[in-house]
Write a protein that holds these residues in place. Structure first.
Motif, PDB file in Angstrom:
ATOM      1  N   ALA A  52     -12.615  -2.249   2.586  1.00 15.84           N
ATOM      2  CA  ALA A  52     -11.602  -2.185   1.544  1.00 15.84           C
ATOM      3  C   ALA A  52     -10.416  -1.375   2.059  1.00 15.84           C
ATOM      4  O   ALA A  52     -10.544  -0.553   2.964  1.00 15.84           O
ATOM      5  CB  ALA A  52     -12.170  -1.556   0.275  1.00 15.84           C
ATOM      6  N   THR A 107     -14.394   6.106   6.582  1.00 19.28           N
ATOM      7  CA  THR A 107     -13.012   5.930   6.128  1.00 19.28           C
ATOM      8  C   THR A 107     -12.062   6.334   7.237  1.00 19.28           C
ATOM      9  O   THR A 107     -12.146   7.449   7.763  1.00 19.28           O
ATOM     10  CB  THR A 107     -12.734   6.768   4.869  1.00 19.28           C
ATOM     11  N   GLU A 129      -6.806   0.838   0.803  1.00 20.66           N
ATOM     12  CA  GLU A 129      -6.044   1.491  -0.260  1.00 20.66           C
ATOM     13  C   GLU A 129      -4.746   2.017   0.337  1.00 20.66           C
ATOM     14  O   GLU A 129      -4.717   2.475   1.482  1.00 20.66           O
ATOM     15  CB  GLU A 129      -6.827   2.654  -0.879  1.00 20.66           C
ATOM     16  N   SER A 130      -3.687   1.937  -0.453  1.00 16.48           N
ATOM     17  CA  SER A 130      -2.410   2.509  -0.038  1.00 16.48           C
ATOM     18  C   SER A 130      -1.582   2.782  -1.281  1.00 16.48           C
ATOM     19  O   SER A 130      -1.553   1.964  -2.209  1.00 16.48           O
ATOM     20  CB  SER A 130      -1.655   1.556   0.902  1.00 16.48           C
ATOM     21  N   LEU A 158      -1.250  -5.911  -0.301  1.00 17.70           N
ATOM     22  CA  LEU A 158      -2.635  -5.459  -0.150  1.00 17.70           C
ATOM     23  C   LEU A 158      -3.645  -6.608  -0.165  1.00 17.70           C
ATOM     24  O   LEU A 158      -4.570  -6.626   0.655  1.00 17.70           O
ATOM     25  CB  LEU A 158      -2.980  -4.438  -1.242  1.00 17.70           C
ATOM     26  N   THR A 196     -11.838   1.684   4.265  1.00 15.87           N
ATOM     27  CA  THR A 196     -13.198   2.180   4.099  1.00 15.87           C
ATOM     28  C   THR A 196     -14.189   1.070   4.437  1.00 15.87           C
ATOM     29  O   THR A 196     -14.155  -0.001   3.820  1.00 15.87           O
ATOM     30  CB  THR A 196     -13.440   2.674   2.667  1.00 15.87           C
ATOM     31  N   SER A 202      -8.169   6.867   7.744  1.00 21.10           N
ATOM     32  CA  SER A 202      -6.935   7.016   6.967  1.00 21.10           C
ATOM     33  C   SER A 202      -5.797   7.456   7.880  1.00 21.10           C
ATOM     34  O   SER A 202      -6.024   7.972   8.979  1.00 21.10           O
ATOM     35  CB  SER A 202      -7.129   8.037   5.843  1.00 21.10           C
ATOM     36  N   ALA A 236      -2.229   4.711   4.570  1.00 21.50           N
ATOM     37  CA  ALA A 236      -3.245   3.744   4.147  1.00 21.50           C
ATOM     38  C   ALA A 236      -4.618   4.274   4.524  1.00 21.50           C
ATOM     39  O   ALA A 236      -4.745   5.148   5.392  1.00 21.50           O
ATOM     40  CB  ALA A 236      -3.006   2.380   4.802  1.00 21.50           C
ATOM     41  N   GLU A 240       2.210  -2.709  -2.453  1.00 20.59           N
ATOM     42  CA  GLU A 240       1.140  -3.194  -3.326  1.00 20.59           C
ATOM     43  C   GLU A 240       0.976  -4.703  -3.258  1.00 20.59           C
ATOM     44  O   GLU A 240      -0.144  -5.217  -3.253  1.00 20.59           O
ATOM     45  CB  GLU A 240       1.424  -2.761  -4.766  1.00 20.59           C
TER      46      GLU A 240
END
Length: 410
Positions: free
Chosen positions: A387, A337, A389-390, A350, A400, A339, A397, A347
């Motif tokens: 993948a 990951t 994510e945020s 994404l 992964t 980050s 953000a 959103e």
């Protein structure tokens, strides 16, 4: 194109439906109308029989007429159920089938308004009273026309569905061609702009040097160093274009071997550390000295993958922020990951992150927006997944990467 809300079909498209549905009405003798997803009639009603003309003389198909409301409700049911039917005043058979584009419902065709059996004077009188028509006249006309049996209506429905499928395939083909043209325009505009930028900078610096006396070694070294950075930037964009083209046609070169994921990460980190330090971004890395984490893959492509993720994290993180790397070894999959505490991703964007030529314009002043597109394909070629994510804009953000663990020899 947003077909689901009914606004993606432009007026010209509904005009095309008018021609097709008018022909279907003439061939079947049925009353036919088309509605969009908001329940607005966009084509019809097309009338072919004397009975339908008599019904049209009433308020039946006015904007607020009983027939219009009946058709709107039936169209809504068809959108949910795939097909719907009902009997107006328990006598007149009306059916509806949905209109879809790329599997999204944007409207429905409503058709029928015929008796499915020989009716009675009392039934015609009941219909006439609701529509403020002459019952005797309606009964006289109804007796002159043959009812449409359920089997015959089924045949008409099959013909209509064939017509709709044909038109839908044509519309989808046109939409895809329009999207390809749009992507081509975006590609040409992006490539021409981004590749012109470093070339213009190099040209400007060369012009400036040629107009000077060339007697300042420190300045010469500084200018040549800047030009080398521009050349490297240009070379990276050319390599990205080549990789993207090879990715699309399935020819991205891969030379798999047993590799240490931790070594790959250490090499990628050593490449981005100077830029992070110069920008004031802290690299928070969990220990990479743990028991080795092995995968089967191309070491150069994997380093390209993680360098891209780390470089983006540093690029989109302001001074004082952090970029973190965490490795989680597993029996079946190893996870890495990356980050950051940077500008994050809204959103709605994404789902588009891993597409080609997608750029976060706020800070990505350079590049073609191909890095994550290529990264996704590198991961997939290794049998893994990636993948993102945020929590939203300004909230960082996390990417992964999951790669299959190299199983030890029995």
């Amino acid at each position: 194109m947003n077909a689901a809300d009914g606004t993606g079909i432009v007026d010209e498209d509904w005009s095309a439906w008018e021609t097709a549905l008018a022909q279907f009405s003439a061939a079947s003798g049925l009353v036919v109308s088309a509605y969009d997803a908001q329940g607005r009639r966009r084509a019809g009603p097309f009338l072919q029989s004397r009975l339908s003309e008599l019904l049209a003389a009433s308020t039946l198909w006015h904007d607020d007429g009983d027939g219009t409301r009946f058709e709107q409700a039936l169209a809504s049911r068809a959108a949910q159920e795939g097909q719907a039917s009902a009997a107006f005043c328990d006598e007149l058979c009306v059916m509806a089938v949905p209109l879809t584009l790329f599997d999204e419902v944007y409207g429905a065709v409503v058709y029928g308004w015929t008796f499915s059996r020989f009716t009675s004077g009392m039934a015609c009188e009941r219909i006439a009273r609701q529509l403020d028509l002459s019952g005797a006249r309606l009964w006289t006309q109804a007796r002159l026309e043959s009812p449409v049996s359920p089997s015959r209506m089924a045949s008409h429905t099959g013909l209509l569905r064939t017509l709709i499928d044909s038109n839908t395939r044509q519309k989808e083909a046109i939409a895809r061609l329009n999207e390809l043209n749009r992507m081509r325009e975006v590609f040409l505009a992006t490539v021409s702009h981004e590749m012109r930028t470093p070339l213009s900078a190099i040209s400007l610096r060369l012009d400036t040097l040629l107009l000077s006396k060339l007697d300042d070694p420190v300045r010469l070294r500084r200018e040549l160093g800047a030009m080398m950075r521009h050349v490297s930037q240009e070379a990276r964009m050319v390599e990205d274009l080549i990789d993207a083209a090879q990715t699309r046609n399935g020819q991205l070169a891969m030379q798999p071997e047993d590799v240490s994921l931790l070594r790959i990460l250490r090499d990628a980190l050593s490449t981005v550390e100077p830029r992070a330090a110069a920008k004031g971004v802290a690299l928070m890395v969990a220990s990479l000295e743990q028991a080795d984490v092995l995968v089967r893959g191309d070491p150069q492509r994997l380093q390209q993958l993680f360098w891209n993720l780390l470089s983006n994290a540093v690029k989109f993180t302001e001074a004082g922020g952090e970029v973190g790397v965490e490795v989680s070894a597993g029996a079946g999959m190893h996870r890495v990951t990356v980050s950051d505490t940077g500008q994050g991703i809204a959103e709605q964007f994404l789902p588009e992150v891993f597409g080609a030529f997608n750029k976060q314009q706020a800070q990505n002043a350079e590049g073609l927006g191909l890095g994550l597109f290529i990264a996704r394909h590198i991961v997939e070629l290794h049998g893994g997944t990636i993948a993102v994510e945020s929590a939203g804009a300004g909230k960082g953000a996390a990417f992964t990467v999951s790669l299959p663990a190299l199983q030890p020899e029995p």
